[in-house]
Design an enzyme around this catalytic site. Structure first.
Site, PDB file in Angstrom:
ATOM      1  N   THR A  11      34.683  34.473  46.499  1.00  0.00           N
ATOM      2  CA  THR A  11      34.615  35.923  46.265  1.00  0.00           C
ATOM      3  C   THR A  11      33.709  36.263  45.086  1.00  0.00           C
ATOM      4  O   THR A  11      33.041  37.300  45.081  1.00  0.00           O
ATOM      5  CB  THR A  11      36.048  36.461  46.027  1.00  0.00           C
ATOM      6  OG1 THR A  11      36.790  36.243  47.227  1.00  0.00           O
ATOM      7  CG2 THR A  11      36.054  37.934  45.713  1.00  0.00           C
TER       8      THR A  11
ATOM      9  N   THR B  28      38.702  31.146  45.263  1.00  0.00           N
ATOM     10  CA  THR B  28      40.005  30.935  44.618  1.00  0.00           C
ATOM     11  C   THR B  28      41.054  30.300  45.540  1.00  0.00           C
ATOM     12  O   THR B  28      42.031  29.744  45.056  1.00  0.00           O
ATOM     13  CB  THR B  28      40.558  32.275  44.079  1.00  0.00           C
ATOM     14  OG1 THR B  28      40.732  33.179  45.169  1.00  0.00           O
ATOM     15  CG2 THR B  28      39.631  32.867  43.046  1.00  0.00           C
ATOM     16  N   ASP B  29      40.835  30.389  46.858  1.00  0.00           N
ATOM     17  CA  ASP B  29      41.900  29.944  47.771  1.00  0.00           C
ATOM     18  C   ASP B  29      42.267  28.473  47.610  1.00  0.00           C
ATOM     19  O   ASP B  29      43.438  28.111  47.682  1.00  0.00           O
ATOM     20  CB  ASP B  29      41.493  30.210  49.230  1.00  0.00           C
ATOM     21  CG  ASP B  29      41.529  31.696  49.567  1.00  0.00           C
ATOM     22  OD1 ASP B  29      42.035  32.477  48.746  1.00  0.00           O
ATOM     23  OD2 ASP B  29      41.047  32.064  50.649  1.00  0.00           O
TER      24      ASP B  29
HETATM   25  N1  ASP Z   1      38.168  33.699  50.316  1.00  0.00           N
HETATM   26  C1  ASP Z   1      37.879  33.415  49.002  1.00  0.00           C
HETATM   27  C2  ASP Z   1      37.649  31.912  48.797  1.00  0.00           C
HETATM   28  O1  ASP Z   1      36.549  31.485  48.964  1.00  0.00           O
HETATM   29  C3  ASP Z   1      38.890  33.953  48.074  1.00  0.00           C
HETATM   30  C4  ASP Z   1      38.347  34.036  46.701  1.00  0.00           C
HETATM   31  O2  ASP Z   1      37.368  33.444  46.329  1.00  0.00           O
HETATM   32  O3  ASP Z   1      38.979  34.763  45.926  1.00  0.00           O
HETATM   33  O4  ASP Z   1      38.546  31.177  48.467  1.00  0.00           O
END
Ligand code: ASP
Length: 324
Positions: free
Chosen positions: A9, A88-89
Protein backbone atom coordinates in the site's frame (compact mmCIF):
# COMPACT_ATOMS: atom_id res chain seq x y z
CA UNK A 1 21.93 3.72 3.32
CA UNK A 2 20.19 1.11 1.18
CA UNK A 3 16.50 1.44 0.43
CA UNK A 4 14.83 -1.65 -1.03
CA UNK A 5 11.26 -1.54 -2.30
CA UNK A 6 8.91 -4.50 -2.65
CA UNK A 7 5.49 -2.85 -3.08
CA UNK A 8 2.40 -2.78 -0.87
CA UNK A 9 0.00 0.00 0.00
CA UNK A 10 2.89 2.37 0.67
CA UNK A 11 3.61 2.12 -3.08
CA UNK A 12 -0.01 2.36 -4.19
CA UNK A 13 -2.31 4.93 -5.71
CA UNK A 14 -6.07 5.22 -6.14
CA UNK A 15 -8.43 7.22 -8.37
CA UNK A 16 -9.50 9.59 -5.62
CA UNK A 17 -8.21 10.78 -2.26
CA UNK A 18 -11.01 8.78 -0.59
CA UNK A 19 -10.15 5.46 -2.26
CA UNK A 20 -8.94 3.16 0.53
CA UNK A 21 -9.23 -0.23 -1.15
CA UNK A 22 -8.87 -1.70 -4.65
CA UNK A 23 -6.00 0.69 -5.33
CA UNK A 24 -3.01 -0.22 -7.51
CA UNK A 25 0.56 -0.93 -6.50
CA UNK A 26 2.24 1.25 -9.11
CA UNK A 27 4.64 3.66 -7.44
CA UNK A 28 8.39 3.20 -7.79
CA UNK A 29 10.81 3.82 -4.98
CA UNK A 30 12.25 7.00 -6.56
CA UNK A 31 8.75 8.58 -6.60
CA UNK A 32 8.14 7.52 -3.01
CA UNK A 33 11.40 9.18 -1.96
CA UNK A 34 10.57 12.33 -3.93
CA UNK A 35 7.31 12.58 -1.92
CA UNK A 36 9.34 12.92 1.29
CA UNK A 37 11.75 15.77 0.39
CA UNK A 38 13.18 16.20 3.90
CA UNK A 39 14.33 12.60 3.93
CA UNK A 40 17.41 13.51 1.91
CA UNK A 41 18.65 15.53 4.89
CA UNK A 42 18.81 12.28 6.86
CA UNK A 43 20.72 9.99 4.53
CA UNK A 44 22.05 9.30 1.08
CA UNK A 45 20.08 6.48 -0.50
CA UNK A 46 21.10 3.63 -2.75
CA UNK A 47 17.72 2.43 -4.05
CA UNK A 48 16.70 -0.91 -5.47
CA UNK A 49 13.25 -1.91 -6.69
CA UNK A 50 13.14 -5.61 -5.77
CA UNK A 51 9.56 -6.03 -7.01
CA UNK A 52 6.33 -4.04 -6.85
CA UNK A 53 3.59 -6.34 -5.59
CA UNK A 54 1.16 -6.77 -2.73
CA UNK A 55 2.75 -8.66 0.12
CA UNK A 56 0.22 -11.50 0.07
CA UNK A 57 1.70 -12.39 -3.35
CA UNK A 58 5.20 -12.89 -1.94
CA UNK A 59 6.90 -16.26 -1.60
CA UNK A 60 10.42 -17.73 -1.59
CA UNK A 61 10.96 -16.67 -5.20
CA UNK A 62 11.24 -13.09 -3.90
CA UNK A 63 12.15 -13.67 -0.25
CA UNK A 64 15.28 -15.75 -0.76
CA UNK A 65 16.93 -13.33 -3.25
CA UNK A 66 15.78 -10.46 -1.01
CA UNK A 67 17.57 -12.04 1.94
CA UNK A 68 20.70 -12.53 -0.18
CA UNK A 69 20.62 -8.87 -1.32
CA UNK A 70 20.15 -7.64 2.24
CA UNK A 71 23.08 -9.77 3.41
CA UNK A 72 25.29 -8.46 0.59
CA UNK A 73 24.36 -4.87 1.45
CA UNK A 74 25.01 -5.40 5.16
CA UNK A 75 28.42 -6.87 4.31
CA UNK A 76 29.42 -3.68 2.47
CA UNK A 77 31.42 -1.14 4.48
CA UNK A 78 29.76 1.81 2.69
CA UNK A 79 26.22 0.76 3.74
CA UNK A 80 25.22 1.55 7.34
CA UNK A 81 21.63 0.35 7.35
CA UNK A 82 18.88 -1.13 5.19
CA UNK A 83 15.27 0.08 4.96
CA UNK A 84 12.74 -2.09 3.13
CA UNK A 85 9.31 -0.90 2.03
CA UNK A 86 6.77 -3.71 2.14
CA UNK A 87 3.06 -4.47 2.07
CA UNK A 88 1.66 -4.80 5.55
CA UNK A 89 -0.31 -8.03 5.14
CA UNK A 90 2.67 -10.38 5.42
CA UNK A 91 5.26 -7.87 6.60
CA UNK A 92 5.75 -9.67 9.91
CA UNK A 93 6.71 -12.89 8.08
CA UNK A 94 9.40 -11.22 5.96
CA UNK A 95 10.63 -9.26 8.98
CA UNK A 96 11.00 -12.37 11.15
CA UNK A 97 12.62 -14.34 8.29
CA UNK A 98 15.28 -11.63 7.83
CA UNK A 99 15.65 -11.36 11.62
CA UNK A 100 16.74 -15.03 11.62
CA UNK A 101 18.82 -15.29 8.44
CA UNK A 102 20.79 -12.04 8.15
CA UNK A 103 24.09 -11.91 9.96
CA UNK A 104 24.70 -8.30 10.89
CA UNK A 105 24.54 -5.76 13.65
CA UNK A 106 23.49 -3.08 11.18
CA UNK A 107 19.90 -1.87 11.50
CA UNK A 108 17.35 -3.37 9.13
CA UNK A 109 13.98 -1.64 9.18
CA UNK A 110 10.77 -2.70 7.43
CA UNK A 111 8.11 -0.12 6.79
CA UNK A 112 4.71 0.01 5.13
CA UNK A 113 1.56 2.05 5.13
CA UNK A 114 -2.12 1.40 5.66
CA UNK A 115 -3.29 4.12 3.26
CA UNK A 116 -2.20 4.50 -0.36
CA UNK A 117 0.07 7.40 -1.24
CA UNK A 118 -2.86 9.24 -2.90
CA UNK A 119 -5.17 9.04 0.15
CA UNK A 120 -6.14 11.85 2.48
CA UNK A 121 -3.75 11.72 5.43
CA UNK A 122 -1.56 9.08 3.81
CA UNK A 123 0.67 7.51 6.45
CA UNK A 124 3.44 6.29 4.11
CA UNK A 125 5.61 9.43 3.90
CA UNK A 126 5.98 9.91 7.66
CA UNK A 127 6.42 6.16 8.19
CA UNK A 128 9.24 6.16 5.62
CA UNK A 129 10.83 9.21 7.20
CA UNK A 130 10.59 7.58 10.63
CA UNK A 131 12.00 4.28 9.34
CA UNK A 132 15.02 6.19 8.02
CA UNK A 133 15.43 8.13 11.26
CA UNK A 134 15.48 4.82 13.18
CA UNK A 135 17.81 3.15 10.67
CA UNK A 136 20.46 5.88 10.99
CA UNK A 137 20.24 6.13 14.76
CA UNK A 138 23.31 4.61 16.51
CA UNK A 139 21.07 3.03 19.17
CA UNK A 140 19.54 0.82 16.45
CA UNK A 141 22.69 -1.24 16.02
CA UNK A 142 22.32 -4.82 17.18
CA UNK A 143 18.55 -4.59 17.65
CA UNK A 144 17.84 -7.06 14.84
CA UNK A 145 15.14 -6.45 12.27
CA UNK A 146 12.67 -3.74 13.26
CA UNK A 147 9.31 -2.60 11.97
CA UNK A 148 8.60 1.12 12.12
CA UNK A 149 4.98 2.19 11.68
CA UNK A 150 2.75 4.76 13.32
CA UNK A 151 5.54 6.35 15.44
CA UNK A 152 6.52 3.03 17.03
CA UNK A 153 9.56 0.80 16.74
CA UNK A 154 8.73 -2.89 17.07
CA UNK A 155 10.97 -5.93 16.96
CA UNK A 156 10.33 -8.41 14.15
CA UNK A 157 10.07 -11.04 16.92
CA UNK A 158 6.97 -9.55 18.52
CA UNK A 159 5.31 -7.42 15.89
CA UNK A 160 2.03 -8.54 14.39
CA UNK A 161 -0.70 -6.97 12.32
CA UNK A 162 -3.46 -6.42 14.84
CA UNK A 163 -5.90 -4.38 12.78
CA UNK A 164 -6.95 -4.85 9.17
CA UNK A 165 -7.49 -1.18 8.33
CA UNK A 166 -6.29 1.46 10.79
CA UNK A 167 -2.92 3.22 10.77
CA UNK A 168 -2.32 1.72 14.23
CA UNK A 169 -2.35 -1.70 12.56
CA UNK A 170 0.96 -2.97 13.96
CA UNK A 171 1.20 -4.04 17.56
CA UNK A 172 4.07 -5.48 19.53
CA UNK A 173 1.79 -7.74 21.62
CA UNK A 174 2.16 -7.71 25.37
CA UNK A 175 5.96 -7.78 25.17
CA UNK A 176 5.99 -4.18 24.09
CA UNK A 177 7.57 -1.95 21.50
CA UNK A 178 11.32 -1.46 21.37
CA UNK A 179 10.72 2.26 21.39
CA UNK A 180 9.28 5.36 19.82
CA UNK A 181 10.19 7.72 17.00
CA UNK A 182 9.00 11.25 16.52
CA UNK A 183 10.47 13.22 13.62
CA UNK A 184 14.21 12.64 13.96
CA UNK A 185 14.03 11.79 17.69
CA UNK A 186 14.41 8.12 18.53
CA UNK A 187 13.94 6.58 21.96
CA UNK A 188 14.54 2.92 22.77
CA UNK A 189 12.87 1.51 25.89
CA UNK A 190 13.12 -2.29 25.65
CA UNK A 191 15.62 -4.89 24.59
CA UNK A 192 14.94 -8.23 22.95
CA UNK A 193 15.99 -11.36 24.85
CA UNK A 194 15.61 -13.92 22.04
CA UNK A 195 18.32 -14.68 19.47
CA UNK A 196 18.55 -13.01 16.07
CA UNK A 197 20.74 -11.64 13.26
CA UNK A 198 24.36 -11.51 14.49
CA UNK A 199 23.76 -14.36 16.96
CA UNK A 200 21.43 -16.49 14.82
CA UNK A 201 22.41 -20.05 13.88
CA UNK A 202 20.35 -19.65 10.71
CA UNK A 203 22.40 -16.77 9.35
CA UNK A 204 24.02 -17.33 5.96
CA UNK A 205 22.22 -20.65 5.48
CA UNK A 206 23.62 -22.05 2.26
CA UNK A 207 20.52 -24.10 1.51
CA UNK A 208 18.10 -21.18 1.78
CA UNK A 209 16.90 -21.99 -1.75
CA UNK A 210 15.52 -25.33 -0.68
CA UNK A 211 13.55 -24.53 2.44
CA UNK A 212 10.94 -27.21 3.08
CA UNK A 213 7.19 -26.84 2.75
CA UNK A 214 5.49 -26.17 6.07
CA UNK A 215 1.71 -25.68 6.18
CA UNK A 216 -0.40 -23.92 8.76
CA UNK A 217 -3.65 -25.64 9.79
CA UNK A 218 -6.27 -23.69 11.71
CA UNK A 219 -8.06 -25.70 14.40
CA UNK A 220 -11.69 -25.02 15.32
CA UNK A 221 -14.90 -26.60 16.58
CA UNK A 222 -15.86 -29.54 14.40
CA UNK A 223 -12.49 -29.56 12.58
CA UNK A 224 -11.67 -32.44 10.24
CA UNK A 225 -8.39 -34.30 9.80
CA UNK A 226 -8.48 -33.91 6.00
CA UNK A 227 -6.20 -30.85 5.99
CA UNK A 228 -3.50 -32.99 7.57
CA UNK A 229 -3.92 -35.68 4.91
CA UNK A 230 -3.69 -33.02 2.20
CA UNK A 231 -0.47 -31.63 3.67
CA UNK A 232 1.07 -35.08 3.95
CA UNK A 233 0.08 -35.85 0.36
CA UNK A 234 1.49 -32.54 -0.87
CA UNK A 235 4.88 -33.44 0.58
CA UNK A 236 5.00 -31.00 3.49
CA UNK A 237 7.83 -31.63 5.96
CA UNK A 238 6.10 -29.81 8.75
CA UNK A 239 2.79 -28.50 10.02
CA UNK A 240 2.10 -25.61 12.35
CA UNK A 241 -1.22 -26.04 14.06
CA UNK A 242 -2.97 -22.79 14.94
CA UNK A 243 -4.58 -24.53 17.88
CA UNK A 244 -7.20 -23.17 20.24
CA UNK A 245 -6.48 -21.29 23.47
CA UNK A 246 -3.18 -22.20 25.03
CA UNK A 247 -2.61 -24.82 22.33
CA UNK A 248 -5.47 -27.27 22.88
CA UNK A 249 -6.33 -29.61 20.01
CA UNK A 250 -9.79 -30.55 18.77
CA UNK A 251 -10.35 -34.35 18.53
CA UNK A 252 -9.71 -34.33 14.79
CA UNK A 253 -6.81 -31.94 15.27
CA UNK A 254 -5.31 -34.51 17.59
CA UNK A 255 -6.01 -37.33 15.10
CA UNK A 256 -4.43 -35.25 12.33
CA UNK A 257 -1.37 -34.49 14.42
CA UNK A 258 -0.90 -38.21 15.18
CA UNK A 259 -1.22 -39.03 11.49
CA UNK A 260 1.30 -36.35 10.54
CA UNK A 261 3.79 -37.61 13.13
CA UNK A 262 3.37 -41.20 11.94
CA UNK A 263 4.24 -40.00 8.44
CA UNK A 264 7.39 -38.31 9.75
CA UNK A 265 6.26 -34.68 9.64
CA UNK A 266 7.32 -32.26 12.35
CA UNK A 267 4.41 -30.58 14.10
CA UNK A 268 4.44 -27.32 16.03
CA UNK A 269 1.56 -26.35 18.30
CA UNK A 270 0.92 -22.61 18.18
CA UNK A 271 -2.22 -20.72 19.15
CA UNK A 272 -4.80 -19.00 17.00
CA UNK A 273 -5.06 -16.48 19.86
CA UNK A 274 -2.79 -13.57 19.02
CA UNK A 275 -1.32 -13.14 22.51
CA UNK A 276 -0.10 -15.59 25.11
CA UNK A 277 2.08 -18.61 25.53
CA UNK A 278 1.89 -22.20 24.26
CA UNK A 279 4.12 -24.16 26.63
CA UNK A 280 5.41 -27.73 26.16
CA UNK A 281 2.89 -30.18 27.66
CA UNK A 282 2.29 -33.88 28.23
CA UNK A 283 0.88 -34.52 24.73
CA UNK A 284 3.97 -32.94 23.20
CA UNK A 285 6.13 -35.56 24.87
CA UNK A 286 3.89 -38.47 23.91
CA UNK A 287 3.43 -37.43 20.25
CA UNK A 288 6.77 -35.64 19.73
CA UNK A 289 5.23 -32.22 19.18
CA UNK A 290 6.90 -28.84 19.54
CA UNK A 291 5.37 -25.94 21.45
CA UNK A 292 5.60 -22.57 19.71
CA UNK A 293 6.14 -20.68 22.99
CA UNK A 294 5.18 -17.06 22.15
CA UNK A 295 5.47 -17.23 18.35
CA UNK A 296 2.29 -16.83 16.37
CA UNK A 297 1.52 -19.46 13.69
CA UNK A 298 2.91 -17.42 10.78
CA UNK A 299 6.22 -16.85 12.56
CA UNK A 300 6.33 -20.40 13.92
CA UNK A 301 6.16 -21.51 10.27
CA UNK A 302 9.15 -19.28 9.41
CA UNK A 303 11.21 -20.71 12.27
CA UNK A 304 10.20 -24.32 11.62
CA UNK A 305 11.24 -24.09 7.96
CA UNK A 306 14.67 -22.85 8.99
CA UNK A 307 15.03 -25.22 11.95
CA UNK A 308 14.21 -28.22 9.75
CA UNK A 309 17.40 -27.46 7.84
CA UNK A 310 19.28 -28.36 11.05
CA UNK A 311 17.25 -31.14 12.66
CA UNK A 312 14.04 -33.17 12.60
CA UNK A 313 14.32 -34.26 16.21
CA UNK A 314 11.42 -32.78 18.15
CA UNK A 315 13.54 -32.18 21.25
CA UNK A 316 16.12 -30.24 19.25
CA UNK A 317 13.39 -28.36 17.38
CA UNK A 318 11.89 -27.40 20.74
CA UNK A 319 15.22 -25.90 21.75
CA UNK A 320 15.07 -23.58 18.74
CA UNK A 321 11.55 -22.54 19.71
CA UNK A 322 12.75 -21.92 23.26
CA UNK A 323 15.41 -19.38 22.29
CA UNK A 324 14.38 -17.71 19.02
N1 ASP B 1 -2.44 -5.28 0.41
C1 ASP B 1 -1.38 -4.64 1.02
C2 ASP B 1 -0.14 -5.53 1.06
O1 ASP B 1 0.60 -5.51 0.12
C3 ASP B 1 -1.74 -4.11 2.35
C4 ASP B 1 -0.78 -3.07 2.77
O2 ASP B 1 0.31 -2.91 2.27
O3 ASP B 1 -1.16 -2.35 3.70
O4 ASP B 1 0.11 -6.23 2.01
Amino acid sequence: MALLATGGTIASSGQSRAQLQDYQVDTKIETMLANVPLINDLAEFECEQICNVESHQLNDVVLVPLAKSVQDLCDRSDIDAVVITHGTDTLEETAYFLHLVIQTEKPIVLVGAMRPATAMSADGPLNLFHATAVAIDPQSRGQGVMVVMNDRIASARHVTKGHANGVEAFVATEFGYLGLVSGTAVRFQNKLTTRHTHESEFARLVNLDTLPTVDIIYDHQGAGAHHFSASIQAGARGIVLAATGQGSLSPQGEAGVKLAREQGLSVVRASRVWQGWVRPNVKDSSYGLVAAQTLNPAKARVLLRLALSKTEDSGNLQQYFDCY
